[in-house]
Design an enzyme around this catalytic site. Sequence first.
Site, PDB file in Angstrom:
ATOM      1  N   CYS A 225      50.998  31.696  35.453  1.00  0.00           N
ATOM      2  CA  CYS A 225      52.263  31.587  36.168  1.00  0.00           C
ATOM      3  C   CYS A 225      53.231  32.517  35.461  1.00  0.00           C
ATOM      4  O   CYS A 225      52.920  33.068  34.416  1.00  0.00           O
ATOM      5  CB  CYS A 225      52.815  30.169  36.088  1.00  0.00           C
TER       6      CYS A 225
ATOM      7  N   ARG B 162      51.911  37.316  38.907  1.00  0.00           N
ATOM      8  CA  ARG B 162      51.290  36.315  38.034  1.00  0.00           C
ATOM      9  C   ARG B 162      51.020  34.999  38.771  1.00  0.00           C
ATOM     10  O   ARG B 162      50.378  34.091  38.225  1.00  0.00           O
ATOM     11  CB  ARG B 162      52.199  36.013  36.834  1.00  0.00           C
TER      12      ARG B 162
ATOM     13  N   TRP C 266      51.152  29.659  40.026  1.00  0.00           N
ATOM     14  CA  TRP C 266      49.779  29.815  40.517  1.00  0.00           C
ATOM     15  C   TRP C 266      49.139  28.475  40.204  1.00  0.00           C
ATOM     16  O   TRP C 266      48.863  28.158  39.055  1.00  0.00           O
ATOM     17  CB  TRP C 266      49.085  30.955  39.784  1.00  0.00           C
TER      18      TRP C 266
ATOM     19  N   ASN D 155      54.217  27.863  31.480  1.00  0.00           N
ATOM     20  CA  ASN D 155      53.034  28.652  31.831  1.00  0.00           C
ATOM     21  C   ASN D 155      51.944  28.274  30.842  1.00  0.00           C
ATOM     22  O   ASN D 155      52.159  28.344  29.634  1.00  0.00           O
ATOM     23  CB  ASN D 155      53.360  30.147  31.722  1.00  0.00           C
ATOM     24  N   GLY D 156      50.784  27.867  31.358  1.00  0.00           N
ATOM     25  CA  GLY D 156      49.678  27.476  30.483  1.00  0.00           C
ATOM     26  C   GLY D 156      49.030  26.216  31.026  1.00  0.00           C
ATOM     27  O   GLY D 156      49.274  25.831  32.178  1.00  0.00           O
TER      28      GLY D 156
ATOM     29  N   GLU E  71      25.191  42.394  39.697  1.00  0.00           N
ATOM     30  CA  GLU E  71      26.660  42.443  39.667  1.00  0.00           C
ATOM     31  C   GLU E  71      27.142  43.769  39.073  1.00  0.00           C
ATOM     32  O   GLU E  71      28.131  44.343  39.546  1.00  0.00           O
ATOM     33  CB  GLU E  71      27.197  41.237  38.887  1.00  0.00           C
TER      34      GLU E  71
ATOM     35  N   LYS F  70      29.636  46.412  40.984  1.00  0.00           N
ATOM     36  CA  LYS F  70      30.894  46.921  40.402  1.00  0.00           C
ATOM     37  C   LYS F  70      30.908  48.445  40.483  1.00  0.00           C
ATOM     38  O   LYS F  70      31.903  49.047  40.862  1.00  0.00           O
ATOM     39  CB  LYS F  70      31.052  46.495  38.927  1.00  0.00           C
TER      40      LYS F  70
ATOM     41  N   GLU G 261      31.318  49.682  44.233  1.00  0.00           N
ATOM     42  CA  GLU G 261      32.553  49.440  44.977  1.00  0.00           C
ATOM     43  C   GLU G 261      33.748  50.194  44.434  1.00  0.00           C
ATOM     44  O   GLU G 261      34.643  50.546  45.201  1.00  0.00           O
ATOM     45  CB  GLU G 261      32.856  47.944  45.101  1.00  0.00           C
TER      46      GLU G 261
ATOM     47  N   HIS H   5       6.320  49.027  42.065  1.00  0.00           N
ATOM     48  CA  HIS H   5       5.941  48.708  43.441  1.00  0.00           C
ATOM     49  C   HIS H   5       6.681  49.576  44.447  1.00  0.00           C
ATOM     50  O   HIS H   5       6.816  49.198  45.604  1.00  0.00           O
ATOM     51  CB  HIS H   5       6.154  47.211  43.691  1.00  0.00           C
TER      52      HIS H   5
ATOM     53  N   LYS I 210      40.749  42.275  49.443  1.00  0.00           N
ATOM     54  CA  LYS I 210      40.565  41.258  48.401  1.00  0.00           C
ATOM     55  C   LYS I 210      39.963  39.985  48.975  1.00  0.00           C
ATOM     56  O   LYS I 210      39.132  39.349  48.352  1.00  0.00           O
ATOM     57  CB  LYS I 210      41.913  40.963  47.734  1.00  0.00           C
TER      58      LYS I 210
HETATM   59  C1  F6R Z   1      33.361  42.261  44.461  1.00  0.00           C
HETATM   60  C2  F6R Z   1      34.131  41.240  45.143  1.00  0.00           C
HETATM   61  C3  F6R Z   1      33.552  40.623  46.346  1.00  0.00           C
HETATM   62  C4  F6R Z   1      33.833  39.121  46.378  1.00  0.00           C
HETATM   63  C5  F6R Z   1      33.368  38.526  47.720  1.00  0.00           C
HETATM   64  C6  F6R Z   1      33.584  37.035  47.765  1.00  0.00           C
HETATM   65  O1  F6R Z   1      34.016  42.730  43.335  1.00  0.00           O
HETATM   66  O2  F6R Z   1      35.214  40.907  44.741  1.00  0.00           O
HETATM   67  O3  F6R Z   1      32.187  40.881  46.450  1.00  0.00           O
HETATM   68  O4  F6R Z   1      33.161  38.528  45.308  1.00  0.00           O
HETATM   69  O5  F6R Z   1      34.076  39.127  48.758  1.00  0.00           O
HETATM   70  O6  F6R Z   1      34.929  36.717  47.663  1.00  0.00           O
HETATM   71  P1  F6R Z   1      35.398  35.274  47.271  1.00  0.00           P
HETATM   72  O7  F6R Z   1      34.921  35.010  45.873  1.00  0.00           O
HETATM   73  O8  F6R Z   1      36.886  35.304  47.378  1.00  0.00           O
HETATM   74  O9  F6R Z   1      34.762  34.317  48.241  1.00  0.00           O
END
Ligand code: F6R
Length: 608
Positions: free
Chosen positions: A2, A27, A75, A101-102, A481, A485, A488, A504, A603
Amino acid sequence: MCGIVGFTGKQNAAPILLEGLKKLEYRGYDSAGIAVENSGVITLSKVSGRIANLCEKTDNGNNIPGYSGIGHTRWATHGAPTDANAHPHMSCDGRFSVVHNGIIENYMALREELHAKGYAFKSETDTEVIVHLVEMYYSGDFREAVMKAVSRLEGSYALGVLCSECPGKIIVAREASPLILGIGVGENYFSSDVTALVAHTRNVLYLDDGEFAELTSESITVYDCTGAAIQKPINRITWSVEAAEKGGYEHFMLKEIMEQPRAVKAALAARMQENQIVLDGFDLSAKQLSRIRKIVITACGSAYYAGCAAKYTIEKLCKIPVDVQLASELRYADPQIDRRTLLIVLSQSGETADTIAAMKECKRRGAQTLAIVNVVGSTIAKLADHTLYTWAGPEIAVATTKGYTTQLSVLYLFCVSAAKTMGYLSDEDYQTLVDHLRELPKKIQQALDMCAAIPQLAAKYHSNHSMFFIGRNTDYAVALEGALKMKEISYIHAEAYAAGELKHGTIALIDEGQPVIALCCNRDVAEKTMNNIVEVKARGAQVLALSLSGNRAISAHADDIIHIPPVDPLFQAAVEIVPLQMLAYYVAKENGCDIDKPKNLAKSVTVE
Ligand code: F6R
């Protein structure tokens, strides 16, 4: 996470507090509030939603006069983002107001104690205990009351407290949450970070853990934890406002990578009480757990890969088969799911459309549902029978980092706790695992400290058009993963492959100079993966290996090596991913990509 701000001076505080909160909105932004002291009366205004709502409610602060005040942008962690749960919180007698905050880890015990003494709680937050403690300990000395209250707190806090009997005075305290004091002329400030201060002053004091300060318009006095006044150096901020928002980092992604030790600690610490795991939102008994025939984990993207990594740990400890399913597939499948299935739903945002649809389908078939979610009050959190929040704080960069590691941390807590409840762990083994979990934030920090060579490695590898990520078992899950990263944010084609599968088919693609990122951290299979490194090297690959520090054998095979500290293999994924996040970040930077907002991505994916 927060944001908190405070002001005391000779101008109206509310407009200054609101401007400061806008700067801290990154935040947390699910609710906000201010408290202003005017001639010995504290006026409170708080509202759910963005700070714009608070500005509207207070006519941009103009309808709350007064020269000192505190503000908060939230948050949510404990309690949904409602008006009642928004900060500041007031004491029953209206004399004190607190922003925080915490996370107060022992708030439940304190709440019971205060409740028994007649203090009435108006919110579900952990914070509210603080203001009642201050009221309880107040006998005419404001600072002493705050110090006594703080001595009862376990966890993390940056606090600002107002007292109606001490006009113009604010007491602040800090433990494991950021707090900065801004020095003005005839006015003083505090804030969670410098963003809210730079418009007013560039001269600041940084409080350290255990310290307090008393702010008036004319002075700032800092005290150590014993109450002795101490001198602190004045620092000059040279950051631009934009850099300040990102904590001085160039991108939110890097800031969030660096925040992981703290975020993972927040996810773990409050749920480890006296060496026991106490899961707030999940209370299945041994009998209920023993009825579960299988666990299905569903999610999208990185959250799905967190599930892939946790599968190994859950199966090993809980001895229940785990099926990890992409939500976009599961929703249209005919899954064998019934009342004896525990569905674990992973989502940072809690709003991912495919995940919600898969969850609804599984619920329809009778599954019990446990959601592991970051955003409090989100759709997935509300749909679930049980919810465990990851408490990672807002994630701004589109590519998730702390979202993934905190999901893993909560999954680890869940499975150690479930394995104990089901009788699969002796007291001794349980204790060892709890101790290893407690060490995770430190291990993540060590992994970050071991990333110094990554910018140079990124400069070496960035111009390639494709990369392979290979590994076995948990290393393979982390490779998935790591490759995501890389794809993307750097737009380089990156493919994760189970190392044993190379022969294979995929090995046909290995040519002179092909980068292969080889994950060799899992001790049980590292040697096997090293054999695969030899095979790809023989075909001309350039190998960047990820291995545990102390693995000497790897240097005979790999061109470059990144180390991570030794970690319990059951919990390794949460540490092992860190250098791969860094590698993706620095490769993307070399390639001039828009790191925080990669092309074509959002996002939160709220459509199918
Ligand atoms: C990759 C990324 C996405 C999310 C996916 C699920 O860096 O951020 O692959 O992991 O869109 O999103 P959430 O976790 O919000 O359901």
